[in-house]
Structure formats: C-alpha cells, structure tokens
Scaffold this motif. Structure first.
Motif, PDB file in Angstrom:
ATOM      1  N   TRP A  42       4.731   9.143   8.627  1.00 36.44           N
ATOM      2  CA  TRP A  42       3.704   8.160   8.254  1.00 36.44           C
ATOM      3  C   TRP A  42       2.621   8.796   7.401  1.00 36.44           C
ATOM      4  O   TRP A  42       2.142   8.193   6.429  1.00 36.44           O
ATOM      5  CB  TRP A  42       3.105   7.547   9.520  1.00 36.44           C
ATOM      6  CG  TRP A  42       2.084   6.490   9.254  1.00 36.44           C
ATOM      7  CD1 TRP A  42       2.311   5.183   8.924  1.00 36.44           C
ATOM      8  CD2 TRP A  42       0.662   6.650   9.285  1.00 36.44           C
ATOM      9  NE1 TRP A  42       1.123   4.521   8.760  1.00 36.44           N
ATOM     10  CE2 TRP A  42       0.090   5.391   8.972  1.00 36.44           C
ATOM     11  CE3 TRP A  42      -0.191   7.720   9.553  1.00 36.44           C
ATOM     12  CZ2 TRP A  42      -1.282   5.195   8.916  1.00 36.44           C
ATOM     13  CZ3 TRP A  42      -1.558   7.527   9.499  1.00 36.44           C
ATOM     14  CH2 TRP A  42      -2.100   6.264   9.184  1.00 36.44           C
ATOM     15  N   TYR A  71       3.889   9.200   3.910  1.00 40.26           N
ATOM     16  CA  TYR A  71       3.945   7.894   3.251  1.00 40.26           C
ATOM     17  C   TYR A  71       2.565   7.462   2.769  1.00 40.26           C
ATOM     18  O   TYR A  71       2.411   6.953   1.652  1.00 40.26           O
ATOM     19  CB  TYR A  71       4.511   6.877   4.240  1.00 40.26           C
ATOM     20  CG  TYR A  71       4.572   5.455   3.747  1.00 40.26           C
ATOM     21  CD1 TYR A  71       5.467   5.081   2.746  1.00 40.26           C
ATOM     22  CD2 TYR A  71       3.748   4.479   4.296  1.00 40.26           C
ATOM     23  CE1 TYR A  71       5.539   3.767   2.308  1.00 40.26           C
ATOM     24  CE2 TYR A  71       3.809   3.162   3.859  1.00 40.26           C
ATOM     25  CZ  TYR A  71       4.704   2.812   2.869  1.00 40.26           C
ATOM     26  OH  TYR A  71       4.758   1.513   2.429  1.00 40.26           O
ATOM     27  N   MET A  72       1.544   7.691   3.581  1.00 35.93           N
ATOM     28  CA  MET A  72       0.207   7.202   3.260  1.00 35.93           C
ATOM     29  C   MET A  72      -0.605   8.178   2.413  1.00 35.93           C
ATOM     30  O   MET A  72      -1.465   7.755   1.638  1.00 35.93           O
ATOM     31  CB  MET A  72      -0.565   6.906   4.544  1.00 35.93           C
ATOM     32  CG  MET A  72      -0.006   5.748   5.357  1.00 35.93           C
ATOM     33  SD  MET A  72       0.027   4.186   4.448  1.00 35.93           S
ATOM     34  CE  MET A  72      -1.715   3.963   4.109  1.00 35.93           C
ATOM     35  N   SER A 119      14.590   0.431   3.525  1.00 32.95           N
ATOM     36  CA  SER A 119      13.352   0.915   2.901  1.00 32.95           C
ATOM     37  C   SER A 119      13.597   2.033   1.903  1.00 32.95           C
ATOM     38  O   SER A 119      12.853   2.175   0.927  1.00 32.95           O
ATOM     39  CB  SER A 119      12.374   1.388   3.981  1.00 32.95           C
ATOM     40  OG  SER A 119      12.923   2.483   4.705  1.00 32.95           O
ATOM     41  N   THR A 156      -2.043  -0.099   1.100  1.00 36.32           N
ATOM     42  CA  THR A 156      -0.877  -0.934   1.400  1.00 36.32           C
ATOM     43  C   THR A 156      -1.316  -2.323   1.844  1.00 36.32           C
ATOM     44  O   THR A 156      -2.414  -2.511   2.359  1.00 36.32           O
ATOM     45  CB  THR A 156      -0.012  -0.310   2.508  1.00 36.32           C
ATOM     46  OG1 THR A 156      -0.769  -0.255   3.722  1.00 36.32           O
ATOM     47  CG2 THR A 156       0.459   1.081   2.129  1.00 36.32           C
ATOM     48  N   PRO A 186       0.508  -4.544   4.447  1.00 35.00           N
ATOM     49  CA  PRO A 186       1.663  -4.492   5.343  1.00 35.00           C
ATOM     50  C   PRO A 186       2.345  -5.853   5.489  1.00 35.00           C
ATOM     51  O   PRO A 186       1.750  -6.912   5.264  1.00 35.00           O
ATOM     52  CB  PRO A 186       1.058  -4.048   6.682  1.00 35.00           C
ATOM     53  CG  PRO A 186      -0.285  -3.488   6.339  1.00 35.00           C
ATOM     54  CD  PRO A 186      -0.746  -4.235   5.133  1.00 35.00           C
ATOM     55  N   GLY A 187       3.602  -5.792   5.890  1.00 32.59           N
ATOM     56  CA  GLY A 187       4.365  -7.000   6.175  1.00 32.59           C
ATOM     57  C   GLY A 187       5.615  -6.636   6.952  1.00 32.59           C
ATOM     58  O   GLY A 187       6.140  -5.520   6.831  1.00 32.59           O
ATOM     59  N   GLU A 242       6.609  -4.623   2.088  1.00 26.44           N
ATOM     60  CA  GLU A 242       5.258  -4.055   2.099  1.00 26.44           C
ATOM     61  C   GLU A 242       4.898  -3.644   0.677  1.00 26.44           C
ATOM     62  O   GLU A 242       5.671  -2.948   0.003  1.00 26.44           O
ATOM     63  CB  GLU A 242       5.159  -2.854   3.031  1.00 26.44           C
ATOM     64  CG  GLU A 242       3.798  -2.169   2.982  1.00 26.44           C
ATOM     65  CD  GLU A 242       3.555  -1.262   4.177  1.00 26.44           C
ATOM     66  OE1 GLU A 242       3.296  -1.798   5.268  1.00 26.44           O
ATOM     67  OE2 GLU A 242       3.636  -0.035   4.003  1.00 26.44           O
ATOM     68  N   TYR A 294       2.679  -1.473  -1.887  1.00 25.30           N
ATOM     69  CA  TYR A 294       2.123  -0.113  -1.818  1.00 25.30           C
ATOM     70  C   TYR A 294       1.620   0.263  -3.208  1.00 25.30           C
ATOM     71  O   TYR A 294       2.346   0.109  -4.198  1.00 25.30           O
ATOM     72  CB  TYR A 294       3.230   0.834  -1.370  1.00 25.30           C
ATOM     73  CG  TYR A 294       2.883   2.299  -1.263  1.00 25.30           C
ATOM     74  CD1 TYR A 294       2.570   2.861  -0.038  1.00 25.30           C
ATOM     75  CD2 TYR A 294       2.926   3.141  -2.376  1.00 25.30           C
ATOM     76  CE1 TYR A 294       2.304   4.215   0.086  1.00 25.30           C
ATOM     77  CE2 TYR A 294       2.651   4.492  -2.262  1.00 25.30           C
ATOM     78  CZ  TYR A 294       2.346   5.017  -1.028  1.00 25.30           C
ATOM     79  OH  TYR A 294       2.082   6.366  -0.906  1.00 25.30           O
ATOM     80  N   ASN A 353       7.994  -1.238   7.797  1.00 22.41           N
ATOM     81  CA  ASN A 353       7.235  -1.198   9.044  1.00 22.41           C
ATOM     82  C   ASN A 353       8.114  -1.225  10.284  1.00 22.41           C
ATOM     83  O   ASN A 353       7.649  -0.893  11.380  1.00 22.41           O
ATOM     84  CB  ASN A 353       6.225  -2.354   9.082  1.00 22.41           C
ATOM     85  CG  ASN A 353       5.002  -2.047   8.234  1.00 22.41           C
ATOM     86  OD1 ASN A 353       4.335  -1.040   8.432  1.00 22.41           O
ATOM     87  ND2 ASN A 353       4.737  -2.884   7.246  1.00 22.41           N
ATOM     88  N   TRP A 381       8.307   2.239  11.730  1.00 24.50           N
ATOM     89  CA  TRP A 381       7.215   2.619  12.633  1.00 24.50           C
ATOM     90  C   TRP A 381       7.300   1.843  13.951  1.00 24.50           C
ATOM     91  O   TRP A 381       7.064   2.419  15.025  1.00 24.50           O
ATOM     92  CB  TRP A 381       5.864   2.374  11.969  1.00 24.50           C
ATOM     93  CG  TRP A 381       5.799   2.731  10.520  1.00 24.50           C
ATOM     94  CD1 TRP A 381       5.367   1.959   9.480  1.00 24.50           C
ATOM     95  CD2 TRP A 381       6.179   3.993   9.922  1.00 24.50           C
ATOM     96  NE1 TRP A 381       5.456   2.624   8.289  1.00 24.50           N
ATOM     97  CE2 TRP A 381       5.954   3.879   8.521  1.00 24.50           C
ATOM     98  CE3 TRP A 381       6.689   5.179  10.431  1.00 24.50           C
ATOM     99  CZ2 TRP A 381       6.220   4.910   7.643  1.00 24.50           C
ATOM    100  CZ3 TRP A 381       6.962   6.207   9.553  1.00 24.50           C
ATOM    101  CH2 TRP A 381       6.726   6.084   8.179  1.00 24.50           C
TER     102      TRP A 381
END
Length: 631
Positions: A230, A233-234, A498, A574, A576-577, A581, A583, A606, A609
């Motif tokens: 995560w 990714y962020m 993804s 992001t 989110p959904g 998603e 980004y 998502n 996660w």
C-alpha cells in the motif's frame, strides 16, 4: 544516559551468552536445576533492552542530536509521530527494535500457558536456542550497529527523515514485519527444542502448543507485507503495489514458507504425519527472516529499501549457516514412532502437500531470482538483476494455480475421492461460468482468467460449505482457515484485474483542459502552491466525472523538502471505488503553468486491501488449541 544505554546492551549480551552457555552445560549433564535462573536472566535481559529502547525513543522525541542515529534520521521540522517512528528508519534502530521484539515475545512465551505445558528438558533446549539467538542480536547491536554512538559537538539540527518514509504505510510496515519475524522465533526454537529433547510423546506436539504464536507471527508478517504494498502504491507515484524489488521479495519468502507450514501442520494435527517436515519448515521460516535481514543489510543486492553494508553482512551469513545446520540436525534427529505414510494426491491430504510444494517452489524461485546478481557474478563481469517481467511470467501462473487449488481442496476427502459431489460439481460450474463470463467480457489474459475464476469458485465453495455444514461454523480453527481463504480469494480477484488491466496515461494539461481516461473525464481546474512542515508543495486540482456525474476531486502534489535539496517527491491522490479507482500523480509543472500528470484507472484494486485485511483478522479466531477433529 547514552553510555548507560549502551552498557545495558552489553550487560544484556553477557546475560544471553552466560545463560545460553549454562543451558548447554546443564543439558550435557542431564540437569535442569538452573532453569529458574535462565528464566530470570531473560526477564532481566528484556528489561535492560526495554530501558535502552526507551532511551533511544526519548532522544528521538527530544531532538537529542548528540546521538548520530537521531541526527541522521530526524530534524526539528519533523512531527513528533514521525520522530518516534524513526526508531526503525535506520539500520541500528531497526536492529534494536527487532531484537527487542524477539525478547518481548520470549517474555510472553515464558508467562503463557504454553510454557507450562512443555517439560523441563524441552525448556532447557528452548532457552539454549533462544538465548543464543538473543546473543547474536546483542552482539550485532554492541559491535556493528550501535544506536548509541555519540557525535561531539552535537549538530544544531539533523538530516531529516527520508520523505518516502513520511507516510502512514511506512510507519507501520517495518515494525509489523519485525514483529512477524520476531514472533516466529518462538515456534522455531520450540520446534527444534522438542525434537532435540525427544519429549514430544509425553508433553504433546509443539505445533499445537505454539499455535497462537505461529498465527500471531503470520498475521503480523502478512499485515507488514500488505502495508508495504500500500505504501508503494500511494507514495512512490508509479501506481503499482509490487515491483519484485529484492527487499520486497525477501519479506515474501518467510511468508511463503510459513504458509506452507500452516498447510502441512493440518496434516500433522489431523493425520499424525509430517512431524519432521513441520519442524524443519518452522525453523526454516525463522532462518528466512534472518536471510531477509541479510539482504537488506549486507549490500549484496541493490534496493530502494536496503541500508547497504554496515558490517553486519558476514556475521548474519555465519549465523544463518549455523542455525540452518542446527535446524537440519534437529529435524532429522527425532521421528514419531506412529507416523504413517502419506495418502495419494487425489486426497485432501495429498492436495495440502501439493499446496505446500507450490508455496515452497515459489519461495525457491523468488530466492534464486533475487540472488541472481550474486550467482551470475561467476560467469559475467557486470551482473544485473532479473526484471519484473520474469517474476510475472514465472510466479503469477503458480499463484493462479494456488487459487484454483483453493477452490478444489475443500471437496476432497482425507482418504481420497470427493466427500461432497454436489458441492464439487457446483464449484466446478462456478469456475467454468466465471471463466467464460470473464473471457466474454474482454478479459482474455490466461493467468488473470484462471486466477479470477478460481477466486470466484473458491468464494462460492466456501460460502456453500459454511452454509450447509454447521459444524464448520462452530469450529474456531475451521472458521479461521476458511475466513483467511476468503480474504485470499478476494485478494487474488483484485490482483487478477488490477495489474494487467490498469489503464495509464501521461498527459500535459493547461488549466481548463479536459482529457478522457478509461471513461473518466478529467478536468484540470486549478494549481496551488503551499507550505507544510519542512517542505513546500505545488498541488493540481483535478475534477473527475464519469458519464456526466461527479466522481470526486483528485489533488496530487509535488513536494520539495528543505533537507533534501531540489529533489521533488510525488504525493499521489486517489478517488477510491469498489470497482475502478482513479489515481493521479503530478510529475511536474513548467513556467507556463502546464502540468504533466500521470493518470491511472485501476480495476478492483481496493479488493486487494479488503481481502488482505480479512486475511489478517481471521487468524485471531483460530488461536485456541484444537480439541476435536473437524472436517
């Protein structure tokens, strides 16, 4: 105060070496009279390490730049929370945290009901192995990675924390990994201790006794790996969560071995088989945790996460070799007199063994590929690491096969054949229908179709099992196992879509421009400048719509930190959904105000996660000892 903290680590080292030596002498003499002193010695050792850790935390919190460690990883602009988490930002501090974690797990074990269930000879062997391990940690801390080295005169300010580490994911990712590594030290040492003492028949199986520690360590390691993904990714700004980086791989290898053990442990508990295999797998999990540390701290491979060679590489390698020899010897030494041969591959028992083999094969492939730059030095002058494409070609199909096996295994009987033909046919129907539907929808990458269809079949099968067989819902162990598998299936579903079906665009936009990305209309609304603690930033405001309806506002930033020159760092944004998603990353802005943006739309990200969180929660349910057999 700093000298006192260092002397406490030296005293802890002496305690560990003295009582490990005492344990060896007493075992040689066939005595256990010194056992209470070893227990008290470990308590004292842990108390000393706790005080030393508190001194380092105090120094970090109070800008004590007379410590080289504090000056290297903090500055006056760094918020308190990040200053404290700098404890594990550097090599010396992270080694102290890991060693302290192992010591604390030893205390929990000492006061747990598990400890009282094992015999005194097994306890003696346990303390010999465990205190020897603690001695190694403390030797590293007092010789090569001393967190209490002092600089005089002290600088007025520190160097600051790497901006990439100033993220919630990196706050929790390293300590969770270390807690996972440290937690496996208990079952690893206990497994070898019982094998060496030969007391299994009189005191019960170590695997049953150590189950809570094994599951806690596994869920900590799982959570640490997921949070690392995560964070990538962020924070890294490339829109992915796994790049097959050597240090990422190093944390995955212990997880794969531990997961293989969890499957073979079911065979031992239910079928009274694979005793020596399980002993070695648990010891190997502990060894692989040290190997992960060797990769990070030896300089043997290059990585974004690595600390480089700080002098600990050779001691770590020697420790790994010695502990591996002990693990091999201890695993071979004792054999259960009533052990039975394995059933065929058409049984649930055989399938669990195959699952374990696939997991171990993945671990071996990732190990060899990660170490390829080292191995290839023997025949090329300038070795290079293997690209992510290699891992994706070789490993992802095996992971997809694992998911399909997850859908098949619950329907097999222990002695072979199908135990529920209706359920098996239904799961097969779900698999075929899902695969056909996914293909018809335009998703035609074979690995993605296989993994996604297997995940859907596994989810449907588990729900059916829990709905039709009430005894499974009443069994904490079965409920925990199926819950983890539900989380794994959801994660696999997210990974299947993804990665290969992410849509990426790099665009240059002026304020007021609109571009389309995978059905989303993205409008560049405004550009802002601002200042945060220790950095300045520029922020793009993006209005995102789909089919004319507002989806949300993305606000990616580009930051420059005062202690890191003109290097710019991305702060992704992001929307989110549960489906797609959005980004966005701001790559740069020119003098005319044109922004260069990296825009992604990632399907089902998502669920990676969500599934991972489920995987980390359900082990808590299954920590009680198994009392009765479950189907």
């Amino acid at each position: 105060m700093h000298l006192s903290a260092y002397l406490l680590l030296v005293a802890s080292l002496l305690f560990a070496l003295f009582f490990a030596g005492t344990a060896a002498i007493q075992i040689w003499q066939g005595r256990t009279t010194a056992l209470p002193w070893m227990e008290k010695g470990h308590l004292m050792l842990t108390a000393f390490m706790s005080v030393a850790s508190a001194v380092l935390l105090h120094a970090l919190a109070n800008f004590d730049f007379s410590l080289v460690y504090v000056a290297s990883y903090t500055d006056r602009a760094l918020p308190l929370f990040y200053r404290l988490t700098a404890f594990w930002a550097g090599q010396a501090g992270s080694m102290l945290f890991w060693g302290w974690s192992v010591a604390l797990f030893g205390v929990f074990f000492l006061f747990s009901p598990v400890y009282r269930r094992v015999s005194e000879p097994t306890r003696m062997w346990f303390w010999l192995l465990f205190l020897a391990m603690m001695g190694f940690f403390l030797l590293v801390l007092t010789c090569w990675s001393n967190p209490f080295t002092v600089v005089d005169p002290a600088p007025a300010d520190g160097n600051g924390l790497n901006p990439l580490l100033q993220n919630p994911g990196m706050i929790f990712h390293p300590p969770l990994l270390f807690l996972g590594y440290g937690g496996f030290a208990i079952p690893g040492c206990l497994a070898l201790a019982q094998s060496l003492s030969g007391m299994r028949l009189s005191e019960g199986a170590w695997a049953d006794h150590a189950r809570p520690f094994t599951l806690v360590a596994w869920l900590f390691l799982t959570a640490g790996i997921v949070l690392g993904g995560w964070w990538a990714y962020m924070e890294l700004g490339w829109g992915g969560y796994w790049a097959w980086d050597p240090v990422e791989n190093a944390s995955l290898i212990p997880w794969l071995i531990a997961s293989a053990y969890l499957h073979t442990a079911v065979i031992e508990a239910r079928r009274n088989k694979l005793h020596r295999v399980n002993t070695f797998l648990m010891a190997l999990t502990t060894i692989s945790a040290f190997f992960a540390t060797y990769l990070v701290r030896s300089g043997v491979v290059e990585s974004l996460h690595a600390f480089g060679d700080g002098g600990v590489g050779t001691p770590l390698l020697i420790f790994i070799i010695v502990f591996t020899a002990v693990a091999l010897g201890g695993s071979i030494l004792w054999k259960h007199p009533d052990a039975k041969p394995l059933s065929g591959v058409e049984s649930r028992e055989g399938f669990l063994v195959m699952v374990a083999w696939v997991l171990l094969a993945l671990g071996a492939i990732i190990l060899v590929a990660t170490m390829w730059p080292v191995f290839s030095k023997f025949w090329v002058d300038k070795p290079v690491g293997l690209e992510p494409a290699f891992y994706n070609r070789v490993c992802l199909p095996l992971f997809a096969v694992l998911v399909v096996m997850l859908a098949i295994c619950p329907w097999l009987g222990w002695k072979g054949g199908l135990r529920n033909k209706v359920g098996a046919v239904t799961a097969l129907g779900l698999f075929v229908g899902a695969a056909g539907g996914i293909w018809a929808a335009g998703y035609t990458i074979p690995t993605a179709v296989l993994g996604a269809a297997g995940a859907i079949a596994a989810l449907g099968g588990i729900v059916m099992l829990l709905a039709t067989e009430p005894h499974l819902r009443r069994s904490p162990q079965s409920l925990a196992a199926y819950g983890v598998h539900i989380g794994l299936a959801l994660t696999a579903l997210g990974v299947a879509f993804s990665g290969p079906y992410k849509t990426e665009h790099e665009v240059i936009m002026q304020q007021g421009d609109t571009v389309q990305v995978a059905g989303y209309d993205v409008t560049f609304k405004a550009l802002y400048e601002g200042e945060g603690p220790g950095y300045i930033f520029i922020e793009a405001e993006l209005d995102v719509k789909k089919n004319g309806s507002d989806v949300g506002m993305a606000q990616p930033q580009r930051r420059i930190y005062s202690k890191f020159g003109k290097q710019a760092f991305a702060e992704a944004s992001t929307i989110p959904g549960l489906g797609n998603e959005f980004y966005a990353v701001l790559l740069g802005v020119d003098r005319e105000g044109k922004a260069t943006l990296h825009l992604n739309v990632t399907p089902l990200i998502n669920w990676v996660w969500i599934g991972s969180i489920i995987m980390c929660l359900f082990p808590f349910i299954g920590m009680r000892r198994r009392k009765t057999a479950e189907a």
